[in-house]
Design a protein around this motif. Structure first.
Motif, mmCIF file in Angstrom:
data_model
loop_
_atom_site.group_PDB
_atom_site.id
_atom_site.type_symbol
_atom_site.label_atom_id
_atom_site.label_comp_id
_atom_site.label_asym_id
_atom_site.label_seq_id
_atom_site.Cartn_x
_atom_site.Cartn_y
_atom_site.Cartn_z
ATOM 1 N N ALA A 92 -9.024 10.930 -0.366
ATOM 2 C CA ALA A 92 -9.242 9.984 -2.406
ATOM 3 C C ALA A 92 -8.501 9.224 -3.299
ATOM 4 O O ALA A 92 -7.935 8.554 -3.372
ATOM 5 C CB ALA A 92 -9.765 10.860 -2.069
ATOM 6 N N ALA A 93 -6.992 10.256 -3.030
ATOM 7 C CA ALA A 93 -6.394 9.842 -3.633
ATOM 8 C C ALA A 93 -5.886 8.550 -3.245
ATOM 9 O O ALA A 93 -5.047 7.467 -4.325
ATOM 10 C CB ALA A 93 -4.769 10.522 -3.661
ATOM 11 N N PHE A 94 -5.404 8.150 -2.057
ATOM 12 C CA PHE A 94 -4.688 7.034 -1.463
ATOM 13 C C PHE A 94 -5.853 5.860 -1.881
ATOM 14 O O PHE A 94 -4.851 4.937 -2.068
ATOM 15 C CB PHE A 94 -5.118 7.218 0.104
ATOM 16 N N LEU B 12 0.882 -1.309 0.057
ATOM 17 C CA LEU B 12 -0.215 0.017 0.493
ATOM 18 C C LEU B 12 0.685 1.427 0.051
ATOM 19 O O LEU B 12 0.328 2.214 -0.795
ATOM 20 C CB LEU B 12 -1.007 -0.033 1.191
ATOM 21 N N ASP B 13 1.889 0.884 0.868
ATOM 22 C CA ASP B 13 3.201 2.339 0.537
ATOM 23 C C ASP B 13 3.130 2.486 -0.603
ATOM 24 O O ASP B 13 3.301 3.543 -1.246
ATOM 25 C CB ASP B 13 3.606 2.237 2.107
ATOM 26 N N ILE B 14 4.061 1.524 -1.003
ATOM 27 C CA ILE B 14 4.599 1.540 -2.541
ATOM 28 C C ILE B 14 3.530 2.276 -3.733
ATOM 29 O O ILE B 14 4.244 2.850 -4.150
ATOM 30 C CB ILE B 14 5.346 0.153 -2.396
ATOM 31 N N ALA C 34 5.848 8.045 2.044
ATOM 32 C CA ALA C 34 4.325 7.694 1.871
ATOM 33 C C ALA C 34 3.328 6.242 2.499
ATOM 34 O O ALA C 34 3.037 6.492 3.302
ATOM 35 C CB ALA C 34 4.143 6.476 0.481
ATOM 36 N N GLU C 35 4.523 6.228 4.162
ATOM 37 C CA GLU C 35 3.713 5.309 4.832
ATOM 38 C C GLU C 35 3.223 5.952 6.593
ATOM 39 O O GLU C 35 1.857 5.876 6.415
ATOM 40 C CB GLU C 35 4.750 4.589 5.689
ATOM 41 N N LEU C 36 4.109 6.776 5.901
ATOM 42 C CA LEU C 36 4.183 8.286 7.697
ATOM 43 C C LEU C 36 2.346 9.463 6.827
ATOM 44 O O LEU C 36 1.286 9.208 7.900
ATOM 45 C CB LEU C 36 4.627 9.323 7.317
ATOM 46 N N ALA C 37 2.081 9.420 5.093
ATOM 47 C CA ALA C 37 1.093 9.689 5.076
ATOM 48 C C ALA C 37 -0.104 8.868 4.765
ATOM 49 O O ALA C 37 -0.847 9.806 5.489
ATOM 50 C CB ALA C 37 1.136 10.410 3.257
ATOM 51 N N LYS C 38 0.469 7.233 4.983
ATOM 52 C CA LYS C 38 -0.857 6.391 4.789
ATOM 53 C C LYS C 38 -1.115 6.392 6.388
ATOM 54 O O LYS C 38 -2.530 6.604 6.990
ATOM 55 C CB LYS C 38 -0.343 4.575 5.066
ATOM 56 N N VAL D 67 -2.908 14.901 4.154
ATOM 57 C CA VAL D 67 -1.706 15.511 4.203
ATOM 58 C C VAL D 67 -0.626 15.945 3.456
ATOM 59 O O VAL D 67 -0.819 16.055 2.209
ATOM 60 C CB VAL D 67 -1.388 14.117 4.580
ATOM 61 N N GLN D 68 0.149 16.743 3.601
ATOM 62 C CA GLN D 68 1.359 16.911 3.247
ATOM 63 C C GLN D 68 2.445 16.316 3.566
ATOM 64 O O GLN D 68 3.162 15.712 4.648
ATOM 65 C CB GLN D 68 1.746 18.170 4.070
ATOM 66 N N VAL D 69 3.393 15.724 2.064
ATOM 67 C CA VAL D 69 4.533 14.473 2.477
ATOM 68 C C VAL D 69 5.904 15.372 1.678
ATOM 69 O O VAL D 69 5.365 15.929 1.249
ATOM 70 C CB VAL D 69 4.096 13.409 1.086
ATOM 71 N N THR D 70 6.548 15.517 2.684
ATOM 72 C CA THR D 70 8.463 16.128 1.758
ATOM 73 C C THR D 70 9.406 14.623 2.119
ATOM 74 O O THR D 70 9.630 13.557 2.546
ATOM 75 C CB THR D 70 8.555 16.443 3.645
ATOM 76 N N HIS D 71 9.285 15.372 0.334
ATOM 77 C CA HIS D 71 10.689 14.290 -0.207
ATOM 78 C C HIS D 71 11.535 15.121 0.951
ATOM 79 O O HIS D 71 12.161 15.797 0.878
ATOM 80 C CB HIS D 71 10.215 15.130 -1.870
ATOM 81 N N PRO D 72 12.494 13.774 0.378
ATOM 82 C CA PRO D 72 13.899 13.996 0.429
ATOM 83 C C PRO D 72 15.086 14.804 0.257
ATOM 84 O O PRO D 72 14.871 15.677 0.586
ATOM 85 C CB PRO D 72 14.487 12.730 0.134
ATOM 86 N N ASP D 73 14.514 14.899 -1.088
ATOM 87 C CA ASP D 73 14.641 16.766 -0.999
ATOM 88 C C ASP D 73 14.273 18.089 -0.973
ATOM 89 O O ASP D 73 14.878 19.483 -1.275
ATOM 90 C CB ASP D 73 14.926 16.930 -2.951
ATOM 91 N N GLY D 74 12.884 18.288 0.042
ATOM 92 C CA GLY D 74 12.840 18.953 0.940
ATOM 93 C C GLY D 74 11.331 19.302 0.332
ATOM 94 O O GLY D 74 10.849 20.016 0.544
ATOM 95 N N SER D 75 11.121 19.225 -1.012
ATOM 96 C CA SER D 75 9.813 19.259 -1.723
ATOM 97 C C SER D 75 8.542 19.096 -0.646
ATOM 98 O O SER D 75 9.211 18.204 -0.451
ATOM 99 C CB SER D 75 10.023 19.578 -3.295
ATOM 100 N N ASP D 76 7.340 19.682 -1.206
ATOM 101 C CA ASP D 76 6.313 18.837 -0.529
ATOM 102 C C ASP D 76 5.153 18.482 -1.706
ATOM 103 O O ASP D 76 5.134 19.156 -3.203
ATOM 104 C CB ASP D 76 5.746 20.455 0.105
#
Length: 466
Positions: free
Chosen positions: A374-376, A260-262, A346-350, A359-368
């Motif tokens: 609904a998207a999940f 699900l995370d993937i 992605a797991e933390l977003a789940k 929810v807001q997801v922060t990428h390793p490069d700092g972008s959000d």
């Protein structure tokens, strides 16, 4: 002493049972009951070295002969990295995750090693590596458990296993995985090991609360697999050792919380790295390179992601891409080995979407990136369809359950729970202990098997190996 041992894809747990009372042992960080199934080593060779050192004695010397090449490399790496004999080189659980997050571009990191045990095409050296990883984790769990009880050694255990370790590979894959687990458990110091299907373990825990006999469909959405069992349960059965006749149907595949995370990472986070963009020809960017980046529980996909041919492919795609800057982010993600970090995000977003719609997801490069519930739901819909099919496969057409018992960490997600409830809308659904049901059931089974508390004959291990 005996215990129920859940060597899980997401977490490990250990429990004791005495006269029907289950006690979860605090083997996790800060007194918690769960140890993350994560290993990090400064070099892969240090894993074999750590196992040999922890075993010691004849067992350590015997394994050292079989791992001579790895131990020689470990000695070279200690010199190269200027490490002293007392320096830590291998980390488990939260310490492993933190070490990886500190230096993701270095070292060897594996999350959910159980997910790989039934993989097809494992070479002998890969099987040996997974034996060492599992042995090391079991040694750690066993040592922490024995420190908690302070009353001798844990020598016997009932260990949970999924109905099927892999979606393909059949019984050969199951036997490969179970052999790795058994070998590791014996090396870790367990004298006697029995295996039990994880949904049956959850069912036995639920049975302790039943006041009347019922036909129960157990749906266990674990970290690495989803397993379903239809079982006759109740107070008239719970003290019986032989339960094969009560097990009416089983099904299971490698579809779990990791998947699900993937899926969420693939559909909502990979567009940041170029998924969905176009080539100069007007054709869409191929999906496979992005899938290989996030499929962290697939040996073949990870091998390809880290291969030289993948580097060549990225260079070719960047020449033809309308938005090469997005692909450049994928290049950096791969170079810094931050793909595990991305799936963890992605797991933390789940988890966050279990309580919020956005929810807001922060990428390793700092972008959000904003991710919605609904998207999940849309991202995991193909996987949920397969889970629904597993539920139906465990239930004969003319034998419906009286109740559906749901467990496993990902079953907390509303998007997952609602799809499970929709399969048999007239049947009541009971939400169990999302994380502890399997461990508790394994401990109850251990008491029946090893304390002589049950009646009847036979092993009734429920592994499908008879």
């Amino acid at each position: 002493m005996f215990a129920g041992f859940d060597y899980g894809s997401a977490n490990c747990a250990l429990a004791l049972c005495e006269k029907g009372e289950v006690s979860m042992l605090p083997i996790g960080e800060r007194g918690g009951h769960y140890l993350m199934s994560v290993v990090y080593a400064l070099d892969v060779s240090f894993i074999a070295e750590a196992v040999v050192q922890r075993l010691g004695g004849d067992a350590g010397r015997e394994l050292a002969k079989a791992r001579s090449a790895e131990l020689a490399r470990a000695r070279r790496m200690r010199l190269e990295l200027d490490l002293s004999p007392g320096d830590d080189t291998v980390f488990i659980g939260e310490a492993a995750l933190n070490a990886y997050l500190d230096t993701p571009e270095e070292g060897f990191f594996v999350r959910s090693p159980k997910s790989f045990l039934g993989a097809s095409g494992l070479r002998p050296e890969q099987v040996a590596l997974f034996e060492d990883i599992v042995t090391l984790m079991m040694l750690e769990v066993k040592a922490r458990g024995e420190a908690c009880i302070n009353a001798g050694k844990l020598s016997r255990a009932v260990i949970g296993r999924p109905v099927n370790f892999q979606g393909s590979g059949g019984e050969e894959a199951n036997q490969q995985a179970e052999t790795i687990l058994r070998t590791a458990a014996m090396r870790a110091g367990f004298d006697t090991v029995e295996f039990l299907f994880e949904p049956l373990a959850a069912a036995f825990d639920f049975e302790a609360s039943l006041e009347t006999d019922k036909r129960v469909l157990v749906v266990d959405v674990g970290g690495g697999t989803t397993d379903c069992s239809l079982v006759n349960m109740g107070p008239n059965r719970r003290a019986t050792l032989e339960r094969d006749g009560d097990c009416l149907g089983h099904s299971g595949q490698r579809i779990g919380g990791n998947d699900l995370d993937i899926a969420l990472a693939m559909e909502t986070l990979m567009p940041h790295y170029g998924l969905g963009s176009e080539l100069n020809t007007g054709k869409p960017m191929p999906r496979q390179p992005f899938w290989q980046a996030v499929a962290i529980n697939d040996v073949g996909a990870q091998r390809e992601f880290l291969s030289l041919s993948y580097t060549t492919l990225l260079k070719e795609l960047m020449k033809d891409a309308k938005a090469p800057e997005a692909l450049q982010r994928l290049v950096k993600l791969r170079r810094d080995q931050q793909h595990f970090q991305l799936v963890k995000a992605a797991e933390l977003a789940k988890i966050g979407l279990s309580e919020r719609e956005l929810v807001q997801v922060t990428h390793p490069d700092g972008s959000d990136t904003e991710v919605s519930e609904a998207a999940f739901s849309q991202s995991i819909s193909p996987l949920m369809q397969r889970i629904e099919e597993l539920m139906r496969a465990a239930v004969a057409e003319d034998v419906l359950p009286d109740v559906i018992y749901v467990t496993g960490g990902s079953s907390r997600c509303p998007a997952v729970a609602s799809r499970i409830a929709s399969v048999y809308p007239a049947v009541p659904v009971v939400q169990g202990d999302h994380f502890g049901s399997v461990t508790s059931g394994l401990a109850r089974r251990a008491e029946l098997l090893f304390a002589g508390a049950g009646t009847g004959t036979g092993t009734g291990t429920g592994t499908g190996t008879d």
